[in-house]
Design an enzyme around this catalytic site. Structure first.
Site, PDB file in Angstrom:
ATOM      1  N   SER A   1       0.818  -1.218   0.000  1.00 52.62           N
ATOM      2  CA  SER A   1       0.000   0.000   0.000  1.00 52.62           C
ATOM      3  C   SER A   1       0.846   1.260   0.000  1.00 52.62           C
ATOM      4  CB  SER A   1      -0.938   0.003   1.213  1.00 52.62           C
ATOM      5  OG  SER A   1      -0.201   0.017   2.424  1.00 52.62           O
TER       6      SER A   1
ATOM      7  N   VAL B   1       0.428 -10.889   7.312  1.00 52.56           N
ATOM      8  CA  VAL B   1       1.264 -11.994   6.834  1.00 52.56           C
ATOM      9  C   VAL B   1       1.770 -12.875   7.971  1.00 52.56           C
ATOM     10  CG1 VAL B   1       1.947 -10.800   4.725  1.00 52.56           C
ATOM     11  CG2 VAL B   1       3.380 -10.584   6.785  1.00 52.56           C
TER      12      VAL B   1
ATOM     13  N   SER C   1      17.928  -7.057   3.714  1.00 48.89           N
ATOM     14  CA  SER C   1      18.269  -5.667   4.007  1.00 48.89           C
ATOM     15  C   SER C   1      19.764  -5.517   4.218  1.00 48.89           C
ATOM     16  CB  SER C   1      17.545  -5.200   5.276  1.00 48.89           C
ATOM     17  OG  SER C   1      17.992  -3.915   5.686  1.00 48.89           O
TER      18      SER C   1
ATOM     19  N   TYR D   1      15.427  -6.765  13.736  1.00 52.19           N
ATOM     20  CA  TYR D   1      15.272  -6.525  12.291  1.00 52.19           C
ATOM     21  C   TYR D   1      16.395  -7.205  11.504  1.00 52.19           C
ATOM     22  CZ  TYR D   1      14.357  -3.825   8.013  1.00 52.19           C
ATOM     23  OH  TYR D   1      14.069  -3.436   6.720  1.00 52.19           O
TER      24      TYR D   1
ATOM     25  N   ALA E   1      18.311  -9.733  12.423  1.00 45.36           N
ATOM     26  CA  ALA E   1      18.193 -11.188  12.515  1.00 45.36           C
ATOM     27  C   ALA E   1      17.119 -11.706  11.562  1.00 45.36           C
ATOM     28  CB  ALA E   1      17.860 -11.595  13.950  1.00 45.36           C
TER      29      ALA E   1
ATOM     30  N   LYS F   1      15.988 -10.256   8.784  1.00 45.47           N
ATOM     31  CA  LYS F   1      16.375 -10.072   7.387  1.00 45.47           C
ATOM     32  C   LYS F   1      17.487 -11.047   6.977  1.00 45.47           C
ATOM     33  CE  LYS F   1      13.510  -6.830   6.248  1.00 45.47           C
ATOM     34  NZ  LYS F   1      12.451  -7.096   5.252  1.00 45.47           N
TER      35      LYS F   1
ATOM     36  N   ILE G   1      16.681   3.752   1.325  1.00 47.08           N
ATOM     37  CA  ILE G   1      15.882   4.170   0.182  1.00 47.08           C
ATOM     38  C   ILE G   1      14.987   5.334   0.612  1.00 47.08           C
ATOM     39  CG2 ILE G   1      14.257   3.411  -1.596  1.00 47.08           C
ATOM     40  CD1 ILE G   1      16.997   1.945  -1.613  1.00 47.08           C
TER      41      ILE G   1
END
Length: 252
Positions: free
Chosen positions: A17, A71, A147, A160, A162, A164, A193
């Protein structure tokens, strides 16, 4: 001239989204694919998903639809894949983009903050791959988001990083298991980004980050989406089990 035509193909993008996910949906749609825009049903994500679907359907009728699913919830993911099967006869491309942040140092991180990130960012990818493979057509492709955090180990991102790193390892395993159906599985590892999330980074931190990037700038969502498109296209027909870094050359 080389052109990518995904007409007749269906792509499901999780967390689509906003940000990079929304740009991936636009990019695949521009290449001719029908896109399924997944969102988690949080405040604002439904409105954003509806606006994106309207934008794409104005360009090409009945070419985009939305599906609300967390998810991290296996039953919701199974229902989403079942709907993709019912509407389109299955999937050709699965893009696992959905992710959350709960940054905190290990000494201060709660178990809930650890579990929340792992549930969405790692278990969510597992759920989507497990149930996605049940409806994916032969010759398809899966791209999941790792990442730069998995490589650099940024302060305060143990959960985060771990998750990725786990995603990147999962795709290497999946590339072997899915090969029997000629389904390729890769991951991408973006650097910083320019999204709304990146806009929250303090200026002094941004300046330090830029010192590590040879290209001297942060990336654009389009630059990530283009790599994902390449990995799903016939141009990458012999690429599987890889992690493609999209970080402007950041190495230190």
């Amino acid at each position: 001239m080389i052109s990518l035509d995904l007409s007749g193909k269906t792509a499901l993008i999780t967390g689509a989204s906003q940000g990079i996910g929304a740009q991936i949906a636009r990019t695949f749609h521009k290449a001719g694919a029908t896109v399924i825009i997944n969102h988690p049903g949080l405040p604002g994500t439904l409105l954003d998903a509806e606006a994106l679907a309207e934008e794409l359907n104005l360009a090409r009728t009945d070419s985009a639809w939305i599906f609300e699913a967390d998810v991290s919830d296996s039953s919701q993911v199974r229902a989403m894949m079942g709907e993709a099967q019912a509407r389109h006869g299955g999937l050709d491309f699965l893009i696992n983009n959905a992710a959350i942040l709960r940054d905190r140092t290990i000494s201060k991180m709660s178990r809930e903050e650890w579990d929340d990130v792992l549930s969405v960012n790692l278990s969510g990818v597992f759920n989507c791959c497990k149930h996605g493979l049940e409806v994916m057509r032969e010759g398809g492709a899966i791209v999941s988001f790792g990442s730069i955090a998995a490589i650099q180990g940024f302060f305060g991102q143990a959960n985060y990083a771990a998750a990725k790193a786990g995603v990147q390892a999962m795709m290497r395993v999946l590339s072997r298991e899915a090969a029997r159906k000629n389904i390729r599985a890769n991951s991408v590892a973006p650097g910083v980004i320019e999204t709304s999330m990146a806009a929250t980074i303090p200026e002094n931190v941004r300046a330090e980050m830029l010192k590590n990037i040879p290209l001297g700038r942060f990336g654009a969502p389009e630059e990530v989406a283009n790599v994902v498109l390449f990995l799903c296209s016939p141009l990458a027909s012999y690429v599987t089990g890889q992690t493609i870094e999209i970080n402007g050359g950041w190495r230190g």
